[in-house]
Design a protein around this motif. Structure first.
Motif, PDB file in Angstrom:
ATOM      1  N   SER A 445      18.788  27.266  13.323  1.00  0.00           N
ATOM      2  CA  SER A 445      18.141  26.251  14.461  1.00  0.00           C
ATOM      3  C   SER A 445      17.934  26.628  15.745  1.00  0.00           C
ATOM      4  O   SER A 445      18.609  27.713  16.378  1.00  0.00           O
ATOM      5  N   THR A 447      17.359  25.441  19.784  1.00  0.00           N
ATOM      6  CA  THR A 447      16.924  24.479  21.428  1.00  0.00           C
ATOM      7  C   THR A 447      16.733  25.266  22.894  1.00  0.00           C
ATOM      8  O   THR A 447      16.880  26.127  22.439  1.00  0.00           O
ATOM      9  N   THR A 448      15.530  24.199  22.776  1.00  0.00           N
ATOM     10  CA  THR A 448      14.882  24.227  24.302  1.00  0.00           C
ATOM     11  C   THR A 448      15.475  23.720  25.071  1.00  0.00           C
ATOM     12  O   THR A 448      14.937  21.857  25.045  1.00  0.00           O
ATOM     13  N   PRO A 449      15.216  23.298  25.967  1.00  0.00           N
ATOM     14  CA  PRO A 449      16.160  22.313  27.288  1.00  0.00           C
ATOM     15  C   PRO A 449      15.063  21.441  27.203  1.00  0.00           C
ATOM     16  O   PRO A 449      13.515  21.893  27.738  1.00  0.00           O
ATOM     17  N   TYR A 450      14.783  19.992  27.375  1.00  0.00           N
ATOM     18  CA  TYR A 450      13.533  19.106  27.690  1.00  0.00           C
ATOM     19  C   TYR A 450      13.117  20.068  29.802  1.00  0.00           C
ATOM     20  O   TYR A 450      13.622  19.560  30.575  1.00  0.00           O
ATOM     21  N   ARG A 468      15.647  21.758  18.604  1.00  0.00           N
ATOM     22  CA  ARG A 468      16.285  20.769  17.564  1.00  0.00           C
ATOM     23  C   ARG A 468      17.744  20.074  18.487  1.00  0.00           C
ATOM     24  O   ARG A 468      18.202  21.428  19.009  1.00  0.00           O
ATOM     25  N   ASN A 469      16.702  18.795  19.271  1.00  0.00           N
ATOM     26  CA  ASN A 469      17.993  18.554  20.466  1.00  0.00           C
ATOM     27  C   ASN A 469      18.662  17.007  19.384  1.00  0.00           C
ATOM     28  O   ASN A 469      18.066  16.217  20.028  1.00  0.00           O
ATOM     29  N   LEU A 470      20.136  16.843  19.092  1.00  0.00           N
ATOM     30  CA  LEU A 470      20.307  15.857  18.786  1.00  0.00           C
ATOM     31  C   LEU A 470      20.450  14.350  19.428  1.00  0.00           C
ATOM     32  O   LEU A 470      19.729  13.502  19.442  1.00  0.00           O
ATOM     33  N   GLN A 563      22.350  29.460  15.777  1.00  0.00           N
ATOM     34  CA  GLN A 563      21.581  29.144  16.373  1.00  0.00           C
ATOM     35  C   GLN A 563      21.180  29.195  17.143  1.00  0.00           C
ATOM     36  O   GLN A 563      21.831  30.738  18.675  1.00  0.00           O
ATOM     37  N   PHE A 565      19.073  29.488  21.383  1.00  0.00           N
ATOM     38  CA  PHE A 565      18.687  28.359  22.917  1.00  0.00           C
ATOM     39  C   PHE A 565      17.863  29.360  23.498  1.00  0.00           C
ATOM     40  O   PHE A 565      18.798  30.125  23.836  1.00  0.00           O
ATOM     41  N   ARG A 567      15.442  29.074  27.346  1.00  0.00           N
ATOM     42  CA  ARG A 567      14.907  28.624  28.471  1.00  0.00           C
ATOM     43  C   ARG A 567      14.674  29.752  28.960  1.00  0.00           C
ATOM     44  O   ARG A 567      14.801  31.483  28.931  1.00  0.00           O
TER      45      ARG A 567
ATOM     46  N   GLU B  50      27.657  14.059  17.211  1.00  0.00           N
ATOM     47  CA  GLU B  50      27.451  13.687  18.650  1.00  0.00           C
ATOM     48  C   GLU B  50      28.506  12.807  18.893  1.00  0.00           C
ATOM     49  O   GLU B  50      29.048  12.571  20.259  1.00  0.00           O
ATOM     50  N   THR B 106      21.479  19.246  25.456  1.00  0.00           N
ATOM     51  CA  THR B 106      20.773  19.666  24.377  1.00  0.00           C
ATOM     52  C   THR B 106      22.617  19.101  23.812  1.00  0.00           C
ATOM     53  O   THR B 106      23.703  19.883  24.508  1.00  0.00           O
ATOM     54  N   LEU B 107      22.122  19.376  22.017  1.00  0.00           N
ATOM     55  CA  LEU B 107      23.201  19.163  21.535  1.00  0.00           C
ATOM     56  C   LEU B 107      22.401  19.569  20.137  1.00  0.00           C
ATOM     57  O   LEU B 107      21.567  18.851  19.333  1.00  0.00           O
ATOM     58  N   ASP B 108      23.054  20.519  19.311  1.00  0.00           N
ATOM     59  CA  ASP B 108      22.479  20.805  18.080  1.00  0.00           C
ATOM     60  C   ASP B 108      23.723  21.120  17.182  1.00  0.00           C
ATOM     61  O   ASP B 108      25.463  21.649  18.095  1.00  0.00           O
ATOM     62  N   GLN B 110      25.489  23.250  12.654  1.00  0.00           N
ATOM     63  CA  GLN B 110      24.611  23.528  11.391  1.00  0.00           C
ATOM     64  C   GLN B 110      26.141  22.858  11.158  1.00  0.00           C
ATOM     65  O   GLN B 110      27.303  23.419  11.713  1.00  0.00           O
ATOM     66  N   LEU B 124      29.559  23.727  13.167  1.00  0.00           N
ATOM     67  CA  LEU B 124      29.243  24.551  14.835  1.00  0.00           C
ATOM     68  C   LEU B 124      28.591  23.528  15.283  1.00  0.00           C
ATOM     69  O   LEU B 124      28.247  23.324  14.502  1.00  0.00           O
ATOM     70  N   CYS B 128      24.263  21.740  25.684  1.00  0.00           N
ATOM     71  CA  CYS B 128      24.521  22.844  27.400  1.00  0.00           C
ATOM     72  C   CYS B 128      23.763  21.255  27.856  1.00  0.00           C
ATOM     73  O   CYS B 128      24.071  20.658  27.460  1.00  0.00           O
TER      74      CYS B 128
END
Lengths: 649, 174
Positions: A445, A447-450, A468-470, A563, A565, A567, B50, B106-108, B110, B124, B128
């Motif tokens: 997966s 992730t990029t920061p908003y 993918r940023n939960l 994973q 990330f 930026r 989370e 950010t949170l991810d 797996q 995992l 950030c």
């Protein structure tokens, strides 16, 4: 009656009700500029609309007086609050004139006029150049030119235009606001008319601002606004600068401006530098700011300084100032020191200022001063007892950051080799071969920061749609879709990402955990997005990637979790990136080869077809055992595990 | 840790929570999962992640002394390249850090493949954000954790523990 004709002037008559319900006429002559004239009728003195007038029969056609026409003026009664030195200082030749006004008192304020319309503050009011009737009086210059300063305590927050308009709308007296300026939270302007001053004072709390607060106004007599005071011309400023340079001691970072007014260099040039004048103080501060901003000691003694408002900028302009000498000046209260709060003074001289007499004893004096300058160690030349603080020091030091943390040399070698291989494929333009690097059940997966800017327009746009940023995505289907599962999906996805070029030399690696079955590490670094067909911009990005791997084959690694990330890189990172030459197989320093090794290398390269770098790596990994290296090479080649890069000479 | 199938069936409905319970039962059995099991696994991992992140950063900011309880005894921390291992060293290290204010951006997460963990449920978690340590300027950071389910003496259900923690300022080199 004395009249002159000024074609550009307009006469405006105002009929006003004063607070005693009497009428008053003010005539005002205005011009395009901001200077307000009185009509050239020498009875048109700005009579303050004060209490206790005692006038009865006033109307506005009283121009028939012997003295040339009072336009319905009146006195303020026995005392004018605004012009309080008028007591006993009245030449009331008009007291004989109007028997109906018992207590009439006409405090003349006669600004002198020059043809160019500027008030010459050095002239006495009612003074020269204005012929006319009696009623002239000598007054001291200071504070008696009829200027008033209007202060709005929280005026900084207001739009100037809004405020001025609002005031002019509700103020019954017409006036021209002069030199509107802001200092700290306050807004100020000047008016040259006591009637306006009085009327403005009454306007306090009459206007409500957009926050619902009432606008407060304070009106006090004041010196004329500084624009009227002489400014220094550029040549004069240059002389001043030279003069200051002579008074500057570089070894001490000290500037001595004691009694600067009498400096022969300035006097000989007829330059007047009076530091209690705003413009002069500002000029001096500007010269300091531009030439010697690291100044540590400043001597301003003996300069007739009575307020520190104009010196307040020193806090920001001369932040290093540690010693300040304000002795032999005219500071009246210790509250002046509040204007210098923020200066980290260690030494201060205040002796011979009126404020010193206001303290009941020395400790009270010291205490008041120290309140503003807690670090002060010397006051008026005497050492102060060092301040006693509280030991509530909490640690603020954070451990210094270090580079890669591998844990052991074997791991390091393992990982570096892996990264070298992985990224040479990743950057090659076809990521398909990476299938071999991933486990069947691998997950990936990104992730990029908003970013608040339109994601598709930024360089991160390519990645953003798959980010993918939960914290942002709550829908579980979406969350699941963004997690790529099984190596086919993983590699297919990776293949769609923009072409890259990684700066392997910039990589930092932290080994999280390793067991017999797991090696997890985090790689961070920068990469460039390569321009392809002029479509993608060449942007530099930074990444942090977690690899979780299991052992594979021949001291290889197989990725089970990945994973990524991404930026934008910072300017600092861009500056440092790609400084080293293009990636080489070996990240560790290349040991110098012995002669036999050299020979072996050449032979191996020839035989395998690989370039020298890769040949050397292969030999090194196999302890310079030619046969073993050859075996390994052949095996890997058969498995298709050697990237094409290896054969590029 | 493993549960017998009977328990597993019972506990599947329980919503996982961080502190005392980890209904990892629904994640087992450790055989190669069919895609629907993987889906469930992945979904639950998100919820755990989370919850973990809320608890962890709150603990760092407000209950720093309790932080080591979240770590395994032999957990490793790599903090801007500094390796710290073991409860005692971790405790000292966290104590030495100034007070903090974390903000996660950010949170991810797996689920970690069982082949790496030999059946031990592992997660995992990757974050950030920004952090301001007292007396220092605010900085961006990247952090990732490996969480593993462990039996707890305080409860009859497993709890998540941090097995590894990797933290770096994005501008560590400046």
């Amino acid at each position: 009656m004395f009249r002159r004709s000024y074609p550009e002037l307009a006469v405006v008559s105002h009929v006003l009700k004063d607070d005693r319900e009497d009428f008053m006429v003010r005539r005002e002559v205005t011009r395009a500029d901001f200077t307000v004239y009185r009509e050239h009728d020498d009875r048109t003195a700005p009579f303050p609309s004060r209490k206790g007038r005692g006038h009865k029969n006033r109307s506005f056609d009283r121009r028939d007086r012997r003295r040339g026409g009072h336009p319905g003026g009146f006195g303020p009664g026995p005392r004018s609050r605004l012009l309080d030195d008028t007591d006993g200082d009245v030449t009331m030749s008009d007291s004989s004139q109007d028997s109906s006004s018992q207590n009439r008192f006409t405090p003349y304020v006669r600004p002198s006029r020059k043809p160019d319309g500027r008030f010459d503050r050095r002239q006495m009011p009612g003074g020269r150049g204005i012929p006319g009737g009696g009623g002239r009086r000598e007054r001291s210059v200071r504070n008696r030119l009829g200027w008033y300063k209007v202060t709005i305590p929280h005026g900084k927050k207001y739009d100037k235009k809004w405020l001025i308009t609002a005031l002019q709308n509700i103020c019954p007296v017409q006036y021209t606001p002069v030199q509107y300026h802001v200092d700290h939270n306050r807004a100020h302007f000047y008016v040259e008319d006591s009637a306006a001053a009085g009327a403005l004072r009454k306007c306090s709390h009459k206007i409500t601002d957009s926050d619902g607060y009432k606008v407060e106004l304070h009106v006090n007599p004041s010196n004329p606004p500084s624009f009227l005071q002489s400014d220094l011309k550029p040549e004069q400023l240059e002389h001043l600068k030279q003069c200051m340079a002579k008074r500057f001691d570089g070894s001490q970072q000290a500037l001595d401006l004691n009694n600067i007014r009498t400096d022969p260099d300035l006097v000989s040039q007829n330059i007047e530098v009076i530091l209690n004048r705003k413009t002069n103080m500002e000029a001096v501060l500007k010269i300091i700011e531009e030439n010697i901003p690291e100044l540590a000691c400043l001597n301003l003694s003996n300069n007739r300084i009575h307020k520190l408002d104009d010196l307040a900028d020193v806090v920001t302009k001369v932040p290093n100032l540690k010693a300040l000498n304000l002795s032999q000046n005219e500071l009246k209260t210790d509250r002046e020191l509040d204007k210098l709060k923020g200066l980290k003074l260690v030494e201060l001289w205040l002796s011979n200022n009126p404020l010193c007499d206001h303290f009941k004893d020395q400790p009270a004096y010291i205490s008041a001063v120290r309140q503003r300058f807690p670090r002060l160690l010397k006051l008026d030349g005497c050492d102060l007892p060092p301040p006693i603080g509280f030991d509530v020091e909490t640690p603020t030091a954070i451990p210094p950051s270090k580079g890669s943390c591998f844990g052991s040399d074997e791991i390091k070698a393992l990982i570096l080799r892996f990264l070298q291989q992985y990224y040479s494929i990743y950057d090659s333009g076809d990521r398909q071969p990476l299938l071999d690097a991933y486990h069947d059940g691998a997950s990936l997966s990104i992730t990029t920061p908003y970013t608040s800017q339109n994601p598709s327009r930024s360089s991160l746009g390519e990645y953003y749609k798959d980010s993918r940023n939960l914290k942002r995505i709550k829908d579980s289907t979406m969350r699941f879709r963004l997690l790529k599962h099984t190596r086919l999906n993983v590699v297919a996805f990776l293949n769609e990402l923009p072409k890259t070029q990684h700066d392997i030399a910039s990589f930092t690696v932290d080994v999280n955990t390793y067991t017999n079955t797991l090696l997890s590490f985090t790689v961070s670094g920068v990469f460039k997005e390569v321009v392809v067909d002029g479509k993608s911009r060449e942007s530099t990005m930074a990444f942090s990637r977690v690899f979780i791997t299991v052992p594979a084959g021949n001291s290889g690694l197989c990725i089970v979790n990945d994973q990524l990330f991404i930026r934008m890189a910072t300017t600092e990172e861009i500056r440092k990136a790609f400084v080293a030459p293009a990636p080489t197989p070996s990240s560790s320093p290349v040991p110098t080869l012995t002669a036999p090794q050299q020979e072996m290398l050449t032979a191996f390269s020839l035989k395998s077809g690989m370039n020298l770098e890769w040949s050397q790596k292969c030999l090194q990994d196999n302890e310079w055992d030619f046969n073993r290296a050859a075996q390994i090479f052949t095996q890997l080649k058969a498995e298709g595990k050697i990237p094409d890069v290896a054969f590029i000479k | 840790m493993s549960a017998c199938p009977a328990e597993q069936a019972q506990c599947r409905a329980v919503l996982p929570s961080w502190n005392k319970h980890s209904s990892f039962h629904s994640i087992l059995p450790p055989r190669p999962a069919a895609s629907s099991d993987f889906r469930t696994h992945a979904d639950q991992s998100c919820r755990y992640a989370e919850e973990f992140v809320n608890i962890y950063y709150d603990c760092v900011d407000k209950k720093r002394r309790n932080l080591t309880r979240l770590y395994l005894d032999k957990a490793t921390l790599v903090w801007n390249g500094n390796a710290v291992s073991g409860q005692d060293a971790l405790g000292e290290f966290f104590e030495s850090l100034p007070s903090s204010e974390f903000q996660v951006l950010t949170l991810d997460c797996q689920p970690v493949h069982e082949q790496a963990t030999q059946g031990q449920t592992t997660l995992l978690v990757v974050t950030c954000g920004m952090v301001k340590f007292e007396g220092n300027k605010q900085r961006f950071f990247n952090q990732n954790f490996l969480l593993t389910a462990q039996a707890s003496p305080n409860s009859d259900q497993p709890v998540w523990k941090i097995a590894s923690d990797c933290f770096r300022f994005q501008d560590w080199n400046n």
